[in-house]
Write a protein that holds these residues in place. Structure first.
Motif, short mmCIF file in Angstrom:
data_model
loop_
_atom_site.label_atom_id
_atom_site.label_comp_id
_atom_site.label_asym_id
_atom_site.label_seq_id
_atom_site.Cartn_x
_atom_site.Cartn_y
_atom_site.Cartn_z
N VAL A 219 3.89 17.31 -8.24
CA VAL A 219 4.60 16.06 -7.97
C VAL A 219 5.02 16.09 -6.50
O VAL A 219 5.78 16.96 -6.07
CB VAL A 219 5.83 15.90 -8.88
CG1 VAL A 219 6.48 14.53 -8.67
CG2 VAL A 219 5.44 16.09 -10.34
N GLN A 220 4.52 15.12 -5.71
CA GLN A 220 4.73 15.13 -4.27
C GLN A 220 5.31 13.81 -3.79
O GLN A 220 4.97 12.74 -4.31
CB GLN A 220 3.38 15.35 -3.56
CG GLN A 220 2.69 16.64 -3.96
CD GLN A 220 1.33 16.78 -3.29
OE1 GLN A 220 1.17 17.50 -2.32
NE2 GLN A 220 0.34 16.09 -3.82
N SER B 263 0.84 -1.20 0.00
CA SER B 263 0.00 0.00 0.00
C SER B 263 0.87 1.25 0.00
O SER B 263 2.10 1.18 0.14
CB SER B 263 -0.89 0.01 1.25
OG SER B 263 -0.09 0.26 2.40
N PHE B 264 0.24 2.40 -0.13
CA PHE B 264 0.97 3.67 -0.15
C PHE B 264 1.80 3.86 1.12
O PHE B 264 2.86 4.50 1.09
CB PHE B 264 -0.01 4.85 -0.30
CG PHE B 264 -0.75 5.18 0.97
CD1 PHE B 264 -0.32 6.19 1.80
CD2 PHE B 264 -1.88 4.45 1.34
CE1 PHE B 264 -1.00 6.48 2.98
CE2 PHE B 264 -2.55 4.73 2.51
CZ PHE B 264 -2.12 5.75 3.34
N ALA B 265 1.33 3.31 2.24
CA ALA B 265 2.02 3.51 3.51
C ALA B 265 3.26 2.63 3.66
O ALA B 265 4.04 2.81 4.59
CB ALA B 265 1.06 3.24 4.67
N GLU B 266 3.44 1.70 2.72
CA GLU B 266 4.54 0.74 2.82
C GLU B 266 5.62 0.97 1.77
O GLU B 266 6.48 0.12 1.57
CB GLU B 266 3.99 -0.67 2.65
CG GLU B 266 2.93 -1.06 3.68
CD GLU B 266 2.16 -2.30 3.26
OE1 GLU B 266 2.63 -3.41 3.58
OE2 GLU B 266 1.11 -2.17 2.60
N LYS B 267 5.59 2.14 1.11
CA LYS B 267 6.57 2.34 0.03
C LYS B 267 6.89 3.82 -0.14
O LYS B 267 6.13 4.70 0.26
CB LYS B 267 6.03 1.77 -1.28
CG LYS B 267 4.73 2.41 -1.76
CD LYS B 267 4.18 1.66 -2.97
CE LYS B 267 2.84 2.25 -3.40
NZ LYS B 267 2.21 1.48 -4.48
N ASP B 268 8.03 4.06 -0.75
CA ASP B 268 8.43 5.41 -1.14
C ASP B 268 8.05 5.62 -2.60
O ASP B 268 7.94 4.68 -3.39
CB ASP B 268 9.94 5.58 -0.98
CG ASP B 268 10.37 5.56 0.46
OD1 ASP B 268 9.80 6.32 1.26
OD2 ASP B 268 11.29 4.78 0.80
N GLY B 269 7.86 6.89 -2.96
CA GLY B 269 7.54 7.19 -4.35
C GLY B 269 6.98 8.59 -4.47
O GLY B 269 7.22 9.46 -3.62
N THR B 270 6.25 8.83 -5.54
CA THR B 270 5.59 10.12 -5.75
C THR B 270 4.19 9.92 -6.29
O THR B 270 3.90 8.91 -6.94
CB THR B 270 6.35 11.01 -6.75
OG1 THR B 270 6.35 10.38 -8.04
CG2 THR B 270 7.77 11.28 -6.32
N ILE C 113 6.46 20.09 -6.50
CA ILE C 113 6.63 21.04 -7.60
C ILE C 113 5.60 20.74 -8.68
O ILE C 113 5.34 19.59 -9.02
CB ILE C 113 8.05 20.95 -8.19
CG1 ILE C 113 9.08 21.41 -7.16
CG2 ILE C 113 8.17 21.79 -9.47
CD1 ILE C 113 10.52 21.27 -7.63
N GLN C 114 5.02 21.80 -9.24
CA GLN C 114 4.05 21.65 -10.32
C GLN C 114 4.76 21.67 -11.67
O GLN C 114 5.52 22.59 -11.95
CB GLN C 114 3.02 22.78 -10.28
CG GLN C 114 2.06 22.70 -9.10
CD GLN C 114 1.20 23.94 -8.99
OE1 GLN C 114 1.63 24.95 -8.44
NE2 GLN C 114 -0.01 23.88 -9.52
N ARG D 138 14.63 18.00 -4.62
CA ARG D 138 13.90 19.25 -4.80
C ARG D 138 12.48 19.19 -4.23
O ARG D 138 11.92 20.22 -3.86
CB ARG D 138 13.83 19.61 -6.29
CG ARG D 138 15.16 20.03 -6.89
CD ARG D 138 14.92 20.83 -8.17
NE ARG D 138 14.32 22.12 -7.89
CZ ARG D 138 13.71 22.87 -8.80
NH1 ARG D 138 13.62 22.45 -10.05
NH2 ARG D 138 13.18 24.04 -8.48
N ILE D 139 11.91 18.00 -4.17
CA ILE D 139 10.54 17.89 -3.64
C ILE D 139 10.53 17.26 -2.25
O ILE D 139 9.52 16.71 -1.81
CB ILE D 139 9.63 17.10 -4.59
CG1 ILE D 139 10.17 15.69 -4.84
CG2 ILE D 139 9.45 17.84 -5.90
CD1 ILE D 139 9.22 14.80 -5.62
N ASP D 140 11.64 17.36 -1.56
CA ASP D 140 11.75 16.74 -0.24
C ASP D 140 10.72 17.30 0.74
O ASP D 140 10.13 16.55 1.52
CB ASP D 140 13.16 16.96 0.32
CG ASP D 140 13.37 16.23 1.64
OD1 ASP D 140 13.22 15.00 1.65
OD2 ASP D 140 13.64 16.90 2.66
#
Length: 535
Positions: free
Chosen positions: A305-306, A290-297, A368-369, A362-364
């Protein structure tokens, strides 16, 4: 979205059409209401009396499938009354005369009859929109999921161009994405005719660029859309499908057709976090994290982009999607290795111009749009500031065409579908939350009191709905939210699934099915009144 979510607060006019914003995009809807308190005017056009109507200066309760007629009528009023932005049209657009020629026949009186609204309300909406210094249009699948969905979007663009609202702050054309990374999936080439960054597969220079980047030979053939794939599965032309994070056994039109197609495949792989109705048909299920178990954007509806950060380790044998795909890719002979999602983002930046300046560093803290083409670029708050991406904005005049299905003696009601606040898509996740199921635990059909009275149906009774594709049993919910002879169903529920009934008729251009309009017949089947659980 051409513009940003925060820009809603400073809009002078907010025109919402084909979007139940308060339930489907509640954060954006909250900003719309804040804008209203600051003095903004709100126009709502929708077949249902959605909650945002309480804040609307004009409400146009149009018949399902009549969006283009309404928009053409508004443009007719604007041009007839000289409210168009002539300087903007002259300097920044082309093909205006063709638009004038088309919309001249769409008088508010004629379209009032088509849409089922008052001509004076069409005029009022047109004047409010045209006279605003900054007016934004916000729409969702109520515009797109029609046989003429592409033309519907063109009509929205026509209206915005006519009044000079593209390329300005707090204006624009703003499609509200239905899921958290739909924008990102499209950006990364999740469309049958593009590579990442909407670079066309039919462009020989694009092919050469990606062949060099990936060191492989690539096809220049446009692929199939999901409805085309499902049709191919049923006929036997498609032998294998790999489905990730999608549940077409509930979300796609004509579920009987979908089931036949999936069962006819030689091999079906489903990658998901739960055993969905679709995964139950699979030959192999790959457990994803799931989203809570991985890194990404994620790239959200405003092109931002987050970062997504892992909060817990993957449970059981599940793995992040990127690892599963990389391992399969390696097994198939392509030996590229990524050490982290950050490596993948760097590759994205190297081949995707609008992501060129984006990196995890940069998006740490703040996303950024895009477009963000270089490492020193700050991102883009709103698009088309000095000129449209193609140079001049192109008017694309289109005629109103009736929906593929209209009511008749056999199927006298028109059904439309949508989402509700308490559930997300096919309830893969929200259907496992006890509190949400207490709020909305089973399917229902909204029926106008007059229609219910004619059919002898009472609130809470079991009813049967029939279309040319199937039949379902559901529960009657009597409400004046819908007009007479129009019914509404949320598509979330496996019991009484609305998409057994919906139409597979496709938009000729983008191949999206006409999910928002189908003809149905409704019959009562029980006198027993069920306990009311809706709020």
């Amino acid at each position: 979205m051409t513009n940003s979510i925060d820009e809603v607060l400073n809009a002078d006019v907010i025109f919402v059409t084909g979007s139940n914003t308060t339930e489907n995009h509640p954060v954006i809807a909250a900003q719309m209401r804040q804008a209203k308190k600051r003095g903004a005017k709100i126009i709502v056009a929708d077949p249902r009396k959605i909650d945002l109507v309480k804040d609307a200066d004009v409400f146009l309760q149009i018949k399902p499938g009549t969006n283009i007629a309404l928009l053409n009528a508004m443009m007719n009023v604007i041009i007839e009354e000289g409210l168009e932005d002539r300087e903007y049209i002259r300097e920044r657009t082309e093909n205006y005369e063709a638009l004038k020629d088309i919309v001249k026949d769409y008088t508010p009186e004629r379209c009032a009859d088509i849409c089922g609204v008052k001509a004076e309300d069409i005029k009022k909406a047109a004047r409010i929109y045209a006279q605003a210094p900054k007016a934004g249009i916000f729409y969702a699948m109520g515009i797109t999921q029609h046989k003429t969905g592409t033309h519907g979007v063109m009509s929205v663009s026509n209206l915005a161009l006519l009044c000079g609202n593209i390329g300005i702050e707090s204006g624009g054309v703003n499609p509200l994405r239905g899921q958290n990374n739909v924008q990102g999936a499209c950006d990364m080439g999740g469309l049958p005719g593009t590579f990442p960054g909407y670079q066309k597969v039919v462009d020989s220079n694009v092919i050469k660029k990606f062949e060099k980047a990936w060191s492989v030979k690539l096809s220049d053939k446009v692929g199939l859309t999901i409805p085309e794939i499902m049709h191919g599965a049923e006929t036997g032309d498609i032998k294998f499908m790999y489905i990730m994070g999608e549940n077409p056994m509930l979300s796609d039109p004509d579920i009987n057709h979908v089931k036949k197609g999936l069962e006819n495949l030689e091999f079906l792989v489903v990658q998901d976090i739960f055993l969905t109705e679709t995964a139950e048909l699979a030959d192999v299920v790959l457990p994803a994290s799931s989203f809570a178990e991985k890194d990404g954007t994620f790239t959200n509806t405003e092109r931002r982009v987050q970062r997504v950060r892992k909060a817990i380790n993957p449970i059981g044998d599940s793995k992040p999607d990127w690892k599963i795909l990389m391992e399969i890719m390696n097994k198939l002979g392509y030996k590229k290795k990524y050490l982290s999602p950050s490596d993948i983002m760097d590759e994205i930046a190297s081949v995707t111009p609008q992501y060129g300046g984006i990196s995890y560093e940069r998006i740490d803290k703040v996303g950024i749009q895009w477009p963000c083409p270089t490492k020193d670029h700050l991102g883009t708050k709103y698009l088309h500031k000095r000129s449209c991406a193609r140079g001049k904005g192109l008017f694309m005049p289109v005629d109103y065409v009736k929906s593929a299905e209209v009511s008749d003696c056999d199927y006298p009601l028109i059904m439309t579908t949508g989402r509700i606040l308490y559930h997300y898509h096919t309830r893969t996740m929200t259907g496992r939350v006890e509190g949400l199921n207490k709020k909305a635990g089973y399917s229902y059909v909204e029926i106008n009191p007059s229609t219910a009275n004619k059919l002898g149906v009472k609130d809470g009774e079991k009813v049967k709905l029939y279309s040319r594709r199937g039949e379902i049993t559901t529960t009657a919910k009597i409400t004046d939210i819908v007009e007479e002879d129009v019914v509404f169903m949320p598509f979330h529920f496996a019991d009484g699934a609305a998409n057994y009934l919906t139409n597979t008729e496709l938009d000729d251009i983008c191949k999206i099915p006409e999910l928002k309009v189908c003809a149905v017949r409704l019959e009562k089947i029980s006198e027993k009144v069920l306990e009311e659980v809706y709020v």
